[in-house]
Scaffold this active site. Structure first.
Site, short mmCIF file in Angstrom:
data_model
loop_
_atom_site.label_atom_id
_atom_site.label_comp_id
_atom_site.label_asym_id
_atom_site.label_seq_id
_atom_site.Cartn_x
_atom_site.Cartn_y
_atom_site.Cartn_z
N ASP A 47 -13.63 10.00 8.64
CA ASP A 47 -13.27 9.69 7.25
C ASP A 47 -13.75 8.29 6.88
OD1 ASP A 47 -12.24 10.28 4.74
OD2 ASP A 47 -10.24 9.52 5.22
N TYR A 64 0.82 9.76 3.06
CA TYR A 64 1.66 9.86 4.25
C TYR A 64 2.81 8.87 4.26
CZ TYR A 64 -1.75 12.98 6.43
OH TYR A 64 -2.55 14.04 6.73
N GLY A 65 2.78 7.84 3.42
CA GLY A 65 3.87 6.88 3.47
C GLY A 65 3.53 5.58 2.77
N GLY A 101 0.83 -1.20 0.00
CA GLY A 101 0.00 0.00 0.00
C GLY A 101 0.86 1.24 0.00
N VAL A 122 3.27 1.09 3.00
CA VAL A 122 2.90 -0.02 3.88
C VAL A 122 3.53 -1.30 3.37
CG1 VAL A 122 1.01 -1.29 4.94
CG2 VAL A 122 0.70 1.13 4.38
#
Length: 285
Positions: free
Chosen positions: A133, A23-24, A19, A26
């Site tokens: 969200d 933000y980053g 993923g 996985v």
């Protein structure tokens, strides 16, 4: 990927990304302490103080949440500009993928999912936390089986605490956001955790019909939201039960006081028709 030494000794890391987001990244890993348990390791970069504060807030919130239908945070590692989240791995993918692959889902699948998500929301709300969200992408299947309907709510990065008062930040995904979040009548008033129940109604609507209830420009969508103008009849909706449509109507209420609470949703006739048996393997992992 460079990982802290303690992480390398506790997990066997698969270097392939499973993923990636704003933000980053996985990565999948195997936990050496618990046989057959896989985890996801999310690597995020703290590019500024605001992002650093947001990550720490997410950690604080996730540590408060312990529920069978909420993705668990096992531990974190703070390495200066980089932070690692070791979280529960949901191998079945998310509801958006399931929907994309199979189209609109039957009530026998959607109802148990909505029931579990509502249970997670009720628990979080009891802790003074709103997700803010909720969407198809943030509902994940625990098992990689087409017949499995066991889900967990993930990604609490935009969650907000309302214990000290109403929330005011305009956050979330606009397709799913409640009108009081997108366009508050009075900015000083803010909004409550009822915003999650509106999002739940959108999730149910899309999962059952294959389309969002509101369309057009942002201004047109907001106008339709406030008018509660959306189709619940026609070629497709005529095959959906009246109780399912009744739940959606009572979730997509502009008047927050008229909108169902999580507890009321759990006792709605549509969900009471569909029992969810607990998966004790998931509860003991």
């Amino acid at each position: 990927m460079t990982l802290p030494n303690i992480t390398m000794t506790m997990y066997d890391i698969d270097m392939r990304e499973i993923g990636i987001g704003g933000y980053g990244k996985v990565f999948l890993a195997k936990d050496r302490m618990f046989k057959d348990r896989q985890v996801a390791i999310k690597k995020v970069v703290k590019i500024d103080e605001e992002r650093d504060s947001a990550f720490k807030k997410e950690v604080t919130i996730m540590k408060l949440l312990d529920h069978p239908n909420i993705c668990r945070l096992f531990e974190t590692y703070d390495q200066g500009r980089v932070m690692y989240f070791v979280i529960e791995f949901c191998e079945g993918g998310d509801l958006f993928d399931r929907f994309s692959n199979h189209g609109p889902l039957p009530e026998t699948v959607v109802a148990p999912i909505i029931k579990q998500v509502t249970s997670a929301l009720k628990y979080a709300h009891s802790k003074g936390i709103a997700h803010r969200d909720l969407k198809l992408e943030n509902i994940c299947f625990c098992e990689n089986s087409p017949s499995s309907t066991h889900v967990k709510v993930i990604d609490w990065g935009l969650a907000g605490s309302f214990e000290q008062g109403r929330m005011k930040s305009n956050v979330g995904t606009s397709t799913y956001s409640a009108p009081e979040v997108l366009d508050p009548e009075d900015e000083d008033d803010g909004y409550t955790c009822a915003c999650d129940l509106w999002s739940l109604g959108i999730v149910a609507y899309i999962a059952l019909s294959g389309k969002p209830p509101f369309w057009g420009s942002a201004k047109q969508q907001l106008a339709r939201m406030k008018a509660e103008y959306y189709p619940l009849s026609g070629a497709f909706w005529d095959s959906v039960s009246d109780t399912a449509k009744d739940l959606i109507r009572h979730l997509l209420k502009v008047d927050v006081q008229a909108r169902l609470s999580a507890d009321q949703v759990l006792h709605h006739p549509w969900l009471e028709q569909h029992k969810v048996e607990p998966d004790f393997r998931l509860l003991t992992q």
